[in-house]
Design an enzyme around this catalytic site. Structure first.
Site, PDB file in Angstrom:
ATOM      1  N   TRP A  66       0.823  -1.216   0.000  1.00 37.95           N
ATOM      2  CA  TRP A  66       0.000   0.000   0.000  1.00 37.95           C
ATOM      3  C   TRP A  66       0.851   1.257   0.000  1.00 37.95           C
ATOM      4  CZ3 TRP A  66      -0.585   4.120   3.397  1.00 37.95           C
ATOM      5  CH2 TRP A  66      -1.721   4.914   3.245  1.00 37.95           C
ATOM      6  N   ASP A  67       1.810   1.350   0.920  1.00 36.70           N
ATOM      7  CA  ASP A  67       2.581   2.590   1.014  1.00 36.70           C
ATOM      8  C   ASP A  67       3.528   2.760  -0.164  1.00 36.70           C
ATOM      9  OD1 ASP A  67       3.910   0.396   2.007  1.00 36.70           O
ATOM     10  OD2 ASP A  67       4.828   1.441   3.689  1.00 36.70           O
ATOM     11  N   THR A  68       4.046   1.646  -0.711  1.00 39.67           N
ATOM     12  CA  THR A  68       4.875   1.753  -1.912  1.00 39.67           C
ATOM     13  C   THR A  68       4.060   2.308  -3.069  1.00 39.67           C
ATOM     14  OG1 THR A  68       6.292  -0.100  -1.262  1.00 39.67           O
ATOM     15  CG2 THR A  68       6.235   0.455  -3.598  1.00 39.67           C
TER      16      THR A  68
END
Length: 612
Positions: A189-191
């Site tokens: 998600w954060d990537t």
């Protein structure tokens, strides 16, 4: 505390953190209190379906301090899902998160928050891999992490060095603009947020942090390969391929594929040797062999139709024959039969067949191919043992590389691989049939044993769909008989093509001898080229084929090589010609195939929805 006064929301994603969550919340509050005005921040525990005391502790903390909030989920959302859920409901305009193990030194929190709060940046992220401050990570995690970040930079065009560091901040504006586009709800998600932020032109700051490894440091196959790896490929398709994939470019790729497939035949086989071999053969009989081989392709389409029918999907023999032609042409260019993936997207685009089902149908077809040629080769061996036992010793000598000059290594490799693949095919069919009759869910057991990561459910469901589809075809008597019977016909025609090439070289031996040798040579040759190597198995097939023919028939090894070359080239030329024609007739937009935006093609036939 009034929501209107909150500027900064720090979210702590928590899953079974009963031992650390109290200390983490207290440390976070104390750190924020050191540089932010009183009442301007909140700490949110995004508790993700925990089954320990984390929910109770989070409730206690929220009751004791108005700056603490607790968001609970009854089911696991995954780290990304938990962050998404919490950020949407958080009160601040600056949205921050970091891992609850506090691996990143908290002295960096002020820089993280102020980078976004000041308005200078829209996104900020800590980095363990900046040149001036490289984190001391164990090799077993450091190497995969560097590999992941390299792949993200290379395939997704990111300028950042570290995408996985759990220490990030977003402006409310950036989060609102980006999070709806992010598909992954787990570790990627954060990537994906960082990559999309860069692509959208948001200002992203990456700064070095001191980081101490804590908690999980093991390589997780489910998370690191199936989970994260598949997400990189998904985004690569969306960012780098999909915008340029249309019917025009699809046609160009198809033409290029056909040209490459034809050219590669003469990269792995010496042109002079081929010309010399052809000059020794009767062109009329070679052409007859090609015509006979063409007849096997509608049978391949019929077999594939029967496989899809067992899975609840309809398809015309003509359409599916074209799909098989195209995928086999791809296999002549792409090693390890990876060209079969082309067929999966064709049947998805034109027949609405899900990718898991498409790949399962390909797996079934491949298993039946290997099983059929293994049985054919085994039958010949049994016949030789009963009626010509002396030839077995000759075959064993040839298999060791004796008498095949400079081709000894290739012959040895072909024999070993053919034997291993044959045994694997028999074992695979036995396992499929046995598991189809079992009520136990072995797939989920294996995945759960391999990992307890939040990707487990996603990966397990994909593999379950795949295995179930394979079992549905091979695990029923009717499906097994239909697909198996057609497979025998397909390979009988393949051998008939080889027999005509034998005749083209002037071999006038008894038909029974040629048939037995043809079945054995074709079967072993095709088994041996399954391993990753030259596209289409060119070179490996010839070595195995020639070794068997020269041992069992009164021909020299050089002549046997010529026969093998002509036989293989004839079949590949038919494949490429059929593939090129099918690409023109069945031109499919890659974008439509992957996005699933194409309805089944009513002009060719009406597809039947899956009956599952």
């Amino acid at each position: 505390m009034s929501d209107a006064s909150v500027e900064v929301s720090v979210v702590l994603p928590a899953y079974n953190e009963e031992d650390t969550i109290r200390e983490t919340v207290e440390t976070t509050l104390a750190t924020l209190d050191g540089f932010l005005p009183a009442g301007s921040f909140e700490v949110v525990v995004a508790e993700d379906g925990c089954d320990d005391r984390t929910p109770e502790i989070a409730d206690e903390l929220a009751a004791a301090d108005s700056r603490v909030r607790h968001f609970h989920s009854d089911e696991r959302l995954g780290r990304g899902g938990a962050l998404d859920f919490a950020f949407e409901r958080a009160a601040g305009d600056v949205l921050v998160y970091f891992d609850t193990d506090l691996a990143t030194d908290m002295r960096h929190l002020e820089e993280l928050v102020e980078s976004v709060r000041s308005g200078e940046y829209d996104v900020a992220t800590g980095s363990r891999w900046m040149p001036e401050n490289v984190a001391d990570r164990p090799a077993k995690r450091g190497v995969p992490s560097r590999g992941f970040n390299f792949a993200t930079r290379l395939l997704l065009g990111s300028d950042l060095r570290d995408h996985q560091c759990g220490f990030k901040a977003f402006s409310r504006e950036a989060f609102d603009a980006l999070h709806g586009e992010v598909e992954d709800k787990h570790w990627f998600w954060d990537t994906e947020m960082l990559v999309r932020a860069q692509r959208r032109g948001f200002r992203v700051k990456e700064f070095a942090v001191d980081w101490t490894p804590k908690g999980d440091s093991k390589v997780d196959l489910v998370r690191d390969v199936f989970g994260m790896g598949s997400q990189i490929l998904r985004c690569f398709w969306e960012f780098r391929v999909s915008p340029y994939a249309n019917r025009r470019t699809g046609m160009a790729v198809g033409v290029l594929l056909s040209v490459l497939a034809f050219a590669l035949m003469f990269v792995y086989i010496d042109v002079d040797t081929f010309v010399e071999s052809v000059s020794d053969a009767d062109p009329a009989l070679v052409a007859a062999g090609a015509a006979v081989y063409v007849a096997s392709w509608p049978l391949r389409g019929l077999r594939y139709r029967d496989i899809l029918a067992e899975l609840g999907y309809d398809g015309s023999v003509g359409f599916l024959t074209g799909a098989v032609f195209i995928s086999q042409t791809g296999n002549l260019v792409i090693p390890a039969r990876a060209g079969d993936a082309i067929r999966a997207y064709i049947v998805k685009a034109r027949r609405g067949v899900p990718y898991t089902t498409g790949f399962a149908s390909l797996a079934v077809e491949r298993v039946f191919d290997l099983l059929t040629i293994t049985v054919l080769a085994g039958s010949v061996l049994v016949g030789l043992a009963l009626f010509a036992p002396g030839t077995l010793a000759d075959l064993a000598t040839t298999a060791s590389g004796v008498g095949v000059a400079g081709n000894a290594a290739a012959v040895q490799q072909a024999v070993v691989v053919a034997t291993a693949v044959g045994l694997l095919a028999i074992g695979s069919v036995a396992l499929i049939v046995w598991s189809a009759r079992s009520d136990s869910n072995y797939v989920r057991r294996v995945v759960n044993w391999a990992s307890d990561d939040s990707y487990t459910e996603y990966v397990a469901s994909v593999f379950e769909d795949f295995v179930t589809d394979v079992q549905r075809v091979a695990g029923t008597a009717g499906g097994f008989a239909r697909v198996g019977g057609t497979s025998v016909l397909v390979w009988t025609i393949d051998v008939a093509t080889a027999l005509l090439v034998f005749r083209a070289f002037g071999l006038s031996l008894p038909l029974v001898d040629l048939v037995a040798v043809g079945f054995f040579a074709v079967s072993v040759g095709n088994l041996s080229k399954v391993i990753p190597g030259p596209p289409g198995g060119i070179g490996i097939y010839e070595a195995a084929f020639a070794a068997i023919v020269s041992t069992l028939l009164p021909v020299t090894f050089a002549t046997a090589v010529g026969i093998a070359i002509v036989d293989h080239i004839v079949k590949n030329v038919v494949t490429v010609a059929g593939g090129a024609a099918s690409m023109i007739r069945l031109n499919v937009s890659l974008t439509e195939a992957v996005d699933g935006t194409v309805e089944p093609d009513a002009e060719e036939e009406t597809a039947v929805s899956s009956s599952r």
